[in-house]
Design an enzyme around this catalytic site. Structure first.
Site, mmCIF file in Angstrom:
data_model
loop_
_atom_site.group_PDB
_atom_site.id
_atom_site.type_symbol
_atom_site.label_atom_id
_atom_site.label_comp_id
_atom_site.label_asym_id
_atom_site.label_seq_id
_atom_site.Cartn_x
_atom_site.Cartn_y
_atom_site.Cartn_z
ATOM 1 N N HIS A 16 -6.522 -1.646 8.085
ATOM 2 C CA HIS A 16 -5.697 -0.662 8.775
ATOM 3 C C HIS A 16 -6.082 0.729 8.247
ATOM 4 C CE1 HIS A 16 -3.620 -4.523 8.151
ATOM 5 N NE2 HIS A 16 -3.263 -4.393 9.411
ATOM 6 N N HIS B 176 0.798 -1.236 0.000
ATOM 7 C CA HIS B 176 0.000 0.000 0.000
ATOM 8 C C HIS B 176 0.827 1.280 0.000
ATOM 9 C CE1 HIS B 176 -4.542 0.739 0.993
ATOM 10 N NE2 HIS B 176 -4.162 1.375 -0.088
ATOM 11 N N ASP C 118 -3.477 3.095 7.679
ATOM 12 C CA ASP C 118 -2.283 3.580 6.982
ATOM 13 C C ASP C 118 -2.097 5.070 7.217
ATOM 14 O OD1 ASP C 118 -2.213 0.961 6.193
ATOM 15 O OD2 ASP C 118 -2.811 1.324 4.124
HETATM 16 MN MN MN Z 1 -3.368 -0.711 3.604
#
Ligand code: MN
Length: 302
Positions: free
Chosen positions: A127, A98, A129
């Site tokens: 998540h 990502h 991020d």
């Molecule tokens: Mn992610």
């Protein structure tokens, strides 16, 4: 619609090898044929996003692992995404981990800025991020990419491709979150990002979450970018991911979200990340990812 496939074999942002083979796994799962059958014209981006080999690279700062390699890859990705959007082709970015979103979102910002167009991001992920180098427990940049796009973090990431802030945090909606770090939670609250956790989805149902996203939160934007981290799904449905978290979206919940985003008619770009074939079971995770993208891009039941 014209769709441009952009392969990004990046694994520097995660702590697991294998996610660099994500684009290959998605192709083996028939992404090109599936989207072609829906009537889209599929274009291939033949220029490669340069990603060095991890074993030949220096980790550098332990709070920002492999920053130089990630910046290099994201810079070239930003150019390819902008050119695709400028040419009227839907950029479909295939990761990779990502961290590549830093490049994708920089490219989109550079596309939309001269057009004075407002745009938002739907970030579907276990998540958020939304770490900075200071708040990140791991130093892995795939946990910092959305924060960087919102203007928080190391200048090499926030300033990539131009202005410091790529996306207005008010126009970011995270769906499916269930594993947030303490400092990250503070960052999210301070920035004003809207987060639908798994508990919100349990309580409201995905139909209401999708409605609030499209109407209440992103009703004002003319374009929406969908960033799909496949670890948003429950690991029983999508086992081939580096950071599995139990209690995720069901197959049907994510499918319904994709269908609803498509029906809204404003999705103009997307990325699929964190498919890791060496952790997968018979390419099941890539196959599910292709089915989800097909729904995002017009596949309907009836
Ligand atoms: Mn992610």
């Amino acid at each position: 619609m014209k769709i441009r496939l952009i392969d990004v074999p990046m694994d520097f942002g995660a702590n697991r090898r294998g996610v660099d083979m994500g684009p290959t796994a998605l192709r083996r799962a028939g992404i090109k044929e599936t989207l072609g059958r829906l009537g889209h014209v599929i274009e291939e981006e033949r220029r490669t996003v340069r990603v060095p080999i991890a074993e030949h690279s220096d980790e550098g700062d332990p709070n920002l692992k492999f920053l130089d390699a990630i910046v290099e890859g994201c810079r070239s990705l930003a150019t390819l995404v902008k050119e695709s959007a400028d040419a009227g082709s839907f950029p479909l970015v295939m990761g990779g981990d990502h961290s590549i979103a830093v490049g994708t979102l920089a490219g989109l910002a550079n596309h939309f800025r001269p057009l004075h167009q407002t745009w938002g991001v739907v970030w579907i992920d276990a998540h958020a991020d939304f770490n900075t180098p200071e708040s990140s427990p791991s130093g892995n940049i795939h946990g910092m990419s959305l924060a960087a796009a919102a203007g928080l973090g190391h200048p090499a990431l926030t300033g990539l491709g131009g202005d410091d802030r790529k996306v207005d945090p008010d126009l970011i909606v995270i769906i499916g979150a269930r594993d947030l770090d303490p400092g990250e939670k503070k960052n999210l609250r301070a920035a004003g990002v809207h987060v639908f956790t798994m508990a919100d989805i349990d309580r409201l149902g995905m139909a209401e979450v999708a409605r609030q996203t499209l109407v209440d939160l992103l009703g004002s934007v003319s374009s929406i970018h969908v960033s799909l981290d496949i670890d948003s799904l429950d690991p029983e449905v999508a086992p081939g991911v580096g950071t599995p978290v139990p209690g995720g979206l069901t197959y049907r919940e994510l499918h319904f979200l994709m269908e609803t985003l498509c029906a809204g008619g404003r999705v103009t770009s997307a990325e699929i990340v964190e498919v890791n074939p060496i952790l997968d079971v018979r390419n099941q995770t890539a196959s599910v990812a292709v089915e989800m993208l097909a729904s995002l891009l017009g596949d309907t039941i009836l």
